[in-house]
Scaffold this motif. Structure first.
Motif, PDB file in Angstrom:
ATOM      1  N   LYS A 165      -8.802   1.055  -7.760  1.00  0.00           N
ATOM      2  CA  LYS A 165      -9.182   0.243  -6.603  1.00  0.00           C
ATOM      3  C   LYS A 165      -9.707  -1.122  -7.054  1.00  0.00           C
ATOM      4  CE  LYS A 165     -12.479   0.411  -2.813  1.00  0.00           C
ATOM      5  NZ  LYS A 165     -13.515   1.223  -2.187  1.00  0.00           N
ATOM      6  N   LYS A 166     -10.583  -1.153  -8.041  1.00  0.00           N
ATOM      7  CA  LYS A 166     -11.127  -2.411  -8.548  1.00  0.00           C
ATOM      8  C   LYS A 166     -10.030  -3.276  -9.169  1.00  0.00           C
ATOM      9  CE  LYS A 166     -15.870  -0.976  -9.492  1.00  0.00           C
ATOM     10  NZ  LYS A 166     -16.881  -0.740 -10.543  1.00  0.00           N
ATOM     11  N   PHE A 167      -9.131  -2.650  -9.911  1.00  0.00           N
ATOM     12  CA  PHE A 167      -8.042  -3.377 -10.556  1.00  0.00           C
ATOM     13  C   PHE A 167      -7.159  -4.062  -9.517  1.00  0.00           C
ATOM     14  CE2 PHE A 167      -3.672  -3.213 -12.417  1.00  0.00           C
ATOM     15  CZ  PHE A 167      -3.845  -4.216 -13.358  1.00  0.00           C
ATOM     16  N   TYR A 216      -8.853  -6.928  -7.924  1.00  0.00           N
ATOM     17  CA  TYR A 216      -8.845  -8.043  -8.869  1.00  0.00           C
ATOM     18  C   TYR A 216      -7.503  -8.776  -8.833  1.00  0.00           C
ATOM     19  CZ  TYR A 216      -9.192 -10.613 -13.235  1.00  0.00           C
ATOM     20  OH  TYR A 216      -9.204 -11.603 -14.168  1.00  0.00           O
ATOM     21  N   LEU A 217      -6.418  -8.029  -8.612  1.00  0.00           N
ATOM     22  CA  LEU A 217      -5.089  -8.635  -8.542  1.00  0.00           C
ATOM     23  C   LEU A 217      -4.791  -9.230  -7.169  1.00  0.00           C
ATOM     24  CD1 LEU A 217      -2.895  -6.138 -10.598  1.00  0.00           C
ATOM     25  CD2 LEU A 217      -3.735  -8.388 -11.277  1.00  0.00           C
ATOM     26  N   GLY A 218      -5.735  -9.140  -6.242  1.00  0.00           N
ATOM     27  CA  GLY A 218      -5.586  -9.833  -4.981  1.00  0.00           C
ATOM     28  C   GLY A 218      -5.346  -8.981  -3.753  1.00  0.00           C
ATOM     29  N   LEU A 219      -5.305  -7.664  -3.898  1.00  0.00           N
ATOM     30  CA  LEU A 219      -5.147  -6.824  -2.714  1.00  0.00           C
ATOM     31  C   LEU A 219      -6.502  -6.639  -2.027  1.00  0.00           C
ATOM     32  CD1 LEU A 219      -2.657  -4.051  -3.876  1.00  0.00           C
ATOM     33  CD2 LEU A 219      -2.192  -6.089  -2.543  1.00  0.00           C
ATOM     34  N   ASP A 220      -6.458  -6.411  -0.723  1.00  0.00           N
ATOM     35  CA  ASP A 220      -7.698  -6.238   0.023  1.00  0.00           C
ATOM     36  C   ASP A 220      -8.305  -4.850  -0.215  1.00  0.00           C
ATOM     37  OD1 ASP A 220      -6.714  -4.308   2.093  1.00  0.00           O
ATOM     38  OD2 ASP A 220      -5.439  -5.999   2.636  1.00  0.00           O
ATOM     39  N   GLU A 221      -9.515  -4.692   0.260  1.00  0.00           N
ATOM     40  CA  GLU A 221     -10.283  -3.449   0.071  1.00  0.00           C
ATOM     41  C   GLU A 221      -9.531  -2.220   0.578  1.00  0.00           C
ATOM     42  OE1 GLU A 221     -13.570  -0.920  -0.742  1.00  0.00           O
ATOM     43  OE2 GLU A 221     -13.426  -3.031  -1.248  1.00  0.00           O
ATOM     44  N   ALA A 222      -9.026  -2.286   1.804  1.00  0.00           N
ATOM     45  CA  ALA A 222      -8.370  -1.118   2.401  1.00  0.00           C
ATOM     46  C   ALA A 222      -7.087  -0.763   1.657  1.00  0.00           C
ATOM     47  CB  ALA A 222      -8.077  -1.367   3.876  1.00  0.00           C
ATOM     48  N   SER A 223      -6.266  -1.753   1.336  1.00  0.00           N
ATOM     49  CA  SER A 223      -5.013  -1.478   0.621  1.00  0.00           C
ATOM     50  C   SER A 223      -5.294  -0.878  -0.750  1.00  0.00           C
ATOM     51  CB  SER A 223      -4.192  -2.760   0.469  1.00  0.00           C
ATOM     52  OG  SER A 223      -3.826  -3.261   1.729  1.00  0.00           O
TER      53      SER A 223
END
Length: 142
Positions: A12-14, A17-24
Protein backbone atom coordinates in the motif's frame (compact mmCIF):
# COMPACT_ATOMS: atom_id res chain seq x y z
CA UNK A 1 1.76 -7.79 13.51
CA UNK A 2 0.95 -10.68 11.21
CA UNK A 3 3.19 -11.10 8.13
CA UNK A 4 0.27 -10.71 5.71
CA UNK A 5 -0.68 -7.41 7.32
CA UNK A 6 2.91 -6.17 7.04
CA UNK A 7 2.98 -7.17 3.36
CA UNK A 8 -0.32 -5.39 2.76
CA UNK A 9 0.94 -2.22 4.44
CA UNK A 10 4.23 -2.22 2.51
CA UNK A 11 2.49 -2.72 -0.85
CA UNK A 12 0.00 0.00 0.00
CA UNK A 13 2.78 2.46 0.90
CA UNK A 14 4.75 1.58 -2.23
CA UNK A 15 1.79 2.21 -4.52
CA UNK A 16 0.96 5.47 -2.77
CA UNK A 17 4.58 6.49 -3.29
CA UNK A 18 4.17 5.73 -7.01
CA UNK A 19 1.17 8.04 -7.15
CA UNK A 20 -1.91 5.91 -6.54
CA UNK A 21 -4.50 7.16 -4.08
CA UNK A 22 -5.18 5.66 -0.65
CA UNK A 23 -8.23 3.61 -1.66
CA UNK A 24 -6.68 2.16 -4.83
CA UNK A 25 -3.54 1.22 -2.90
CA UNK A 26 -5.64 -0.42 -0.20
CA UNK A 27 -7.80 -2.34 -2.68
CA UNK A 28 -4.74 -3.59 -4.55
CA UNK A 29 -2.84 -4.66 -1.45
CA UNK A 30 -5.96 -6.49 -0.24
CA UNK A 31 -6.14 -8.43 -3.51
CA UNK A 32 -2.46 -9.35 -3.29
CA UNK A 33 -2.71 -10.65 0.27
CA UNK A 34 -5.96 -12.51 -0.43
CA UNK A 35 -4.15 -14.56 -3.06
CA UNK A 36 -7.40 -15.36 -4.85
CA UNK A 37 -10.00 -13.67 -7.01
CA UNK A 38 -12.43 -11.50 -5.04
CA UNK A 39 -15.82 -9.96 -5.77
CA UNK A 40 -16.48 -6.27 -5.24
CA UNK A 41 -18.57 -7.11 -2.17
CA UNK A 42 -15.69 -9.10 -0.66
CA UNK A 43 -13.24 -6.28 -1.35
CA UNK A 44 -15.61 -3.70 0.15
CA UNK A 45 -15.99 -5.76 3.34
CA UNK A 46 -12.24 -6.33 3.65
CA UNK A 47 -11.32 -2.68 3.07
CA UNK A 48 -14.31 -0.92 4.65
CA UNK A 49 -14.73 1.16 1.49
CA UNK A 50 -18.09 1.66 -0.19
CA UNK A 51 -18.89 -0.43 -3.24
CA UNK A 52 -18.79 2.72 -5.40
CA UNK A 53 -15.31 3.56 -4.11
CA UNK A 54 -14.11 0.01 -4.69
CA UNK A 55 -15.38 0.11 -8.30
CA UNK A 56 -13.63 3.43 -8.85
CA UNK A 57 -10.38 2.06 -7.42
CA UNK A 58 -10.62 -1.14 -9.43
CA UNK A 59 -11.05 0.87 -12.63
CA UNK A 60 -7.88 2.87 -11.86
CA UNK A 61 -6.00 -0.30 -11.05
CA UNK A 62 -7.16 -1.99 -14.26
CA UNK A 63 -6.02 1.09 -16.25
CA UNK A 64 -2.59 0.79 -14.61
CA UNK A 65 -2.40 -2.92 -15.41
CA UNK A 66 -2.36 -3.95 -11.76
CA UNK A 67 -5.74 -5.70 -11.61
CA UNK A 68 -7.46 -8.14 -13.92
CA UNK A 69 -11.21 -8.66 -14.24
CA UNK A 70 -12.62 -12.20 -14.56
CA UNK A 71 -16.08 -13.62 -15.17
CA UNK A 72 -16.74 -16.94 -13.47
CA UNK A 73 -20.17 -18.56 -13.55
CA UNK A 74 -21.87 -15.17 -14.05
CA UNK A 75 -19.92 -13.55 -11.20
CA UNK A 76 -17.32 -10.84 -11.77
CA UNK A 77 -14.16 -11.23 -9.74
CA UNK A 78 -10.87 -9.38 -9.61
CA UNK A 79 -7.28 -10.48 -9.10
CA UNK A 80 -3.98 -8.69 -8.69
CA UNK A 81 -1.27 -8.61 -11.32
CA UNK A 82 2.04 -8.64 -9.48
CA UNK A 83 3.99 -6.78 -12.18
CA UNK A 84 5.04 -3.52 -10.52
CA UNK A 85 7.64 -2.91 -13.23
CA UNK A 86 5.16 -1.43 -15.71
CA UNK A 87 3.70 1.02 -13.18
CA UNK A 88 7.16 2.05 -12.02
CA UNK A 89 8.25 2.53 -15.64
CA UNK A 90 5.25 4.76 -16.41
CA UNK A 91 5.92 6.90 -13.34
CA UNK A 92 9.63 7.10 -14.13
CA UNK A 93 8.94 8.29 -17.68
CA UNK A 94 6.55 10.96 -16.38
CA UNK A 95 9.22 12.20 -13.97
CA UNK A 96 11.79 12.29 -16.77
CA UNK A 97 9.69 14.16 -19.32
CA UNK A 98 7.62 16.43 -17.08
CA UNK A 99 10.18 17.39 -14.45
CA UNK A 100 13.81 16.46 -15.05
CA UNK A 101 14.07 17.39 -18.73
CA UNK A 102 12.44 20.84 -18.29
CA UNK A 103 14.50 21.42 -15.15
CA UNK A 104 17.73 20.72 -17.07
CA UNK A 105 16.69 23.03 -19.89
CA UNK A 106 15.57 25.94 -17.72
CA UNK A 107 18.44 25.77 -15.22
CA UNK A 108 20.90 25.64 -18.16
CA UNK A 109 19.97 29.23 -18.97
CA UNK A 110 21.54 30.35 -15.68
CA UNK A 111 25.08 29.01 -16.09
CA UNK A 112 26.54 32.04 -14.33
CA UNK A 113 24.89 30.94 -11.08
CA UNK A 114 26.86 28.19 -9.29
CA UNK A 115 23.76 26.90 -7.50
CA UNK A 116 21.86 26.61 -10.80
CA UNK A 117 24.81 24.77 -12.38
CA UNK A 118 24.67 22.28 -9.53
CA UNK A 119 20.90 21.89 -9.98
CA UNK A 120 21.30 21.32 -13.71
CA UNK A 121 24.04 18.75 -13.12
CA UNK A 122 21.87 16.92 -10.58
CA UNK A 123 18.83 16.89 -12.90
CA UNK A 124 21.01 15.64 -15.77
CA UNK A 125 22.45 12.85 -13.61
CA UNK A 126 18.97 11.77 -12.53
CA UNK A 127 17.72 11.86 -16.12
CA UNK A 128 20.66 9.72 -17.28
CA UNK A 129 20.10 7.30 -14.40
CA UNK A 130 16.43 6.93 -15.35
CA UNK A 131 17.48 6.35 -18.98
CA UNK A 132 19.74 3.57 -17.71
CA UNK A 133 16.82 2.09 -15.74
CA UNK A 134 14.62 2.26 -18.85
CA UNK A 135 17.23 0.26 -20.74
CA UNK A 136 17.43 -2.33 -17.97
CA UNK A 137 13.64 -2.65 -17.84
CA UNK A 138 13.55 -3.27 -21.60
CA UNK A 139 16.21 -5.97 -21.19
CA UNK A 140 14.22 -7.49 -18.33
CA UNK A 141 11.06 -7.65 -20.44
CA UNK A 142 12.81 -9.59 -23.21
Amino acid sequence: MEDYEQIRILIKKFLKYLGLDEASSCVYSTLVVAGRKLTVDEIAKMTSYSIARVYSSLNKLIENGLVEKHKEDGTVKYSSNLNFVDLFEIRRRVIMENYLKPLMEISGKYNYNKHMEELQRYAKNMYEYFQYLNKKVEEYKR
